[in-house]
Design a protein around this motif. Sequence first.
Motif, PDB file in Angstrom:
ATOM      1  N   SER A  42       0.841  -1.207   0.000  1.00 13.61           N
ATOM      2  CA  SER A  42       0.000   0.000   0.000  1.00 13.61           C
ATOM      3  C   SER A  42       0.871   1.249   0.000  1.00 13.61           C
ATOM      4  CB  SER A  42      -0.917  -0.017   1.225  1.00 13.61           C
ATOM      5  OG  SER A  42      -1.648   1.181   1.318  1.00 13.61           O
ATOM      6  N   LEU A  46       1.027   4.094  -2.936  1.00 19.57           N
ATOM      7  CA  LEU A  46       0.654   5.476  -2.624  1.00 19.57           C
ATOM      8  C   LEU A  46       1.822   6.444  -2.783  1.00 19.57           C
ATOM      9  CD1 LEU A  46      -1.574   4.981   0.548  1.00 19.57           C
ATOM     10  CD2 LEU A  46      -2.337   5.674  -1.727  1.00 19.57           C
ATOM     11  N   ARG A  57       3.095  11.594  -3.202  1.00 23.49           N
ATOM     12  CA  ARG A  57       1.882  10.870  -2.809  1.00 23.49           C
ATOM     13  C   ARG A  57       0.868  10.878  -3.962  1.00 23.49           C
ATOM     14  NH1 ARG A  57      -0.854   9.231   1.688  1.00 23.49           N
ATOM     15  NH2 ARG A  57       0.727  10.039   3.141  1.00 23.49           N
ATOM     16  N   SER A  60      -4.663   8.778  -0.913  1.00 25.28           N
ATOM     17  CA  SER A  60      -4.638   8.636   0.546  1.00 25.28           C
ATOM     18  C   SER A  60      -5.318   7.344   0.968  1.00 25.28           C
ATOM     19  CB  SER A  60      -5.336   9.831   1.208  1.00 25.28           C
ATOM     20  OG  SER A  60      -6.667   9.942   0.729  1.00 25.28           O
ATOM     21  N   ARG A  61      -5.030   6.910   2.188  1.00 23.39           N
ATOM     22  CA  ARG A  61      -5.590   5.672   2.708  1.00 23.39           C
ATOM     23  C   ARG A  61      -7.054   5.853   3.115  1.00 23.39           C
ATOM     24  NH1 ARG A  61      -0.304   5.900   3.738  1.00 23.39           N
ATOM     25  NH2 ARG A  61       0.933   3.979   3.589  1.00 23.39           N
ATOM     26  N   ASN A  62      -7.768   4.735   3.100  1.00 22.56           N
ATOM     27  CA  ASN A  62      -9.172   4.764   3.492  1.00 22.56           C
ATOM     28  C   ASN A  62      -9.509   3.513   4.304  1.00 22.56           C
ATOM     29  OD1 ASN A  62     -11.812   5.729   3.615  1.00 22.56           O
ATOM     30  ND2 ASN A  62     -12.410   4.619   1.752  1.00 22.56           N
ATOM     31  N   HIS A  83      -7.730   2.354  -0.664  1.00 21.57           N
ATOM     32  CA  HIS A  83      -7.299   3.694  -1.062  1.00 21.57           C
ATOM     33  C   HIS A  83      -8.536   4.490  -1.486  1.00 21.57           C
ATOM     34  CE1 HIS A  83      -3.000   2.112  -2.150  1.00 21.57           C
ATOM     35  NE2 HIS A  83      -3.278   2.031  -0.857  1.00 21.57           N
ATOM     36  N   ARG A  84      -8.505   5.772  -1.242  1.00 13.44           N
ATOM     37  CA  ARG A  84      -9.692   6.588  -1.526  1.00 13.44           C
ATOM     38  C   ARG A  84     -10.059   6.592  -3.001  1.00 13.44           C
ATOM     39  NH1 ARG A  84     -11.715   8.866   2.751  1.00 13.44           N
ATOM     40  NH2 ARG A  84     -10.377   9.400   4.547  1.00 13.44           N
ATOM     41  N   PHE A  88      -5.810   0.506  -4.928  1.00 14.57           N
ATOM     42  CA  PHE A  88      -4.945  -0.536  -4.370  1.00 14.57           C
ATOM     43  C   PHE A  88      -5.260  -1.897  -4.995  1.00 14.57           C
ATOM     44  CE2 PHE A  88      -3.953  -3.918  -1.325  1.00 14.57           C
ATOM     45  CZ  PHE A  88      -2.592  -3.706  -1.195  1.00 14.57           C
TER      46      PHE A  88
END
Length: 399
Positions: A42, A46, A57, A60-62, A83-84, A88
Amino acid sequence: MTQFQITLDADILHQLFIGDSRDAGIAALLETVFNQVLKAQSTEQLGAEKYERSEDRKASRNGYYERGLTTRVGKLTLNVPRHRDGSFSTELFSRYQRSEQALLLSLMEMVIQGVSTRKVANITEELCGTEFSKSTVSDLCKSLDPVVQTWNNRPLTKAYPFVLVDAMYVKVRENGRVRSRGVLVATGVNMEGKREILGFAIGDTESEATWGAFFTQLKERGLSGVDIVTSDQHSGLVRAVKQQFQGVTWQRCQTHFMRNILDAAPKAMRDEIKKYVRSIFEAADMSTARTLLKQTLERFQATVAKAMGLLEEGFDDATAVLELPEACRVRTRTTNMVERLNREIRRRESVISIFPNRDSVVRLLGSVLMEVDECWGEEKRFIDMRTYLVWKKEKGSRV
């Protein structure tokens, strides 16, 4: 290739080495490692660590979602990152999961048919529970079988100068009886020097007709550029090679040949005979090999005539590889590469012992072979083909 740093806590190590259940410890270890690898993938995709501000970047992570992975040591719970932008993706478990699914399906079929041992029933109940039906198995097969069939029928678009073939036998339940069936496997080394699994087939017997049909299928898929075929001396196989690959050199597997010679000699003399025969196989050229053959026959003819008769009769076929550049000989003079594959298959097949049907053989063995083939594709060159290309060019100019 991406490098991962894995950390383990004391509890997991304690469970692995001291705990009551070895499988539970391995499952905990796998779960920890796999989840850390997912986190690392991940971060890589990213382009930034968690909470890190970076111009590189990409998103962003989710959070994450849980996904179960069934293995022979239990069911693992994996935390798959989100991922938003939904970008991923991971192929980390696709190969592993495929063979495990095939193994589990074979076990389930055995239970459904009512012919499984208690051990198989226990394993199946632990991994899948007790509620599954023929329709459940059928649905799972529909998703896996086409993948294996497509791979085994894929076009062979490269030239494969070196082809190695071998067979193994498995037990299959057919029409209420347990029958022995041959699994024919072909591997090749392409012009890049990388090895590939070309394909496999299930046959009723290891006959000339069965091998001939297998070779025909390989050629129809595009197998070409073959210079040498290495195999053992099974009569049907050798006849099929000579029929299907006319003009191609047949190399008799030196490992099998050595075994045949030593079996015909007294145990007390085998070590000495082996040294002499090995020196022939490792000779620098054919002239040297013939000189060493003469010395070996003179040394042992009077005491082990049968073994020396086998050596003399099979000499030309076992030393055919001496025609090649020295860099290409070690990897092509035996079928050891295929036999290692067979051992990998046996690790899975031994859990089943008797396959519930022929389709389950294709499904499990095909899945294992696919995984090995994918791993081979990521390895370095198996053979340095530069000297072969020079030799091939020189050979062509002499013709």
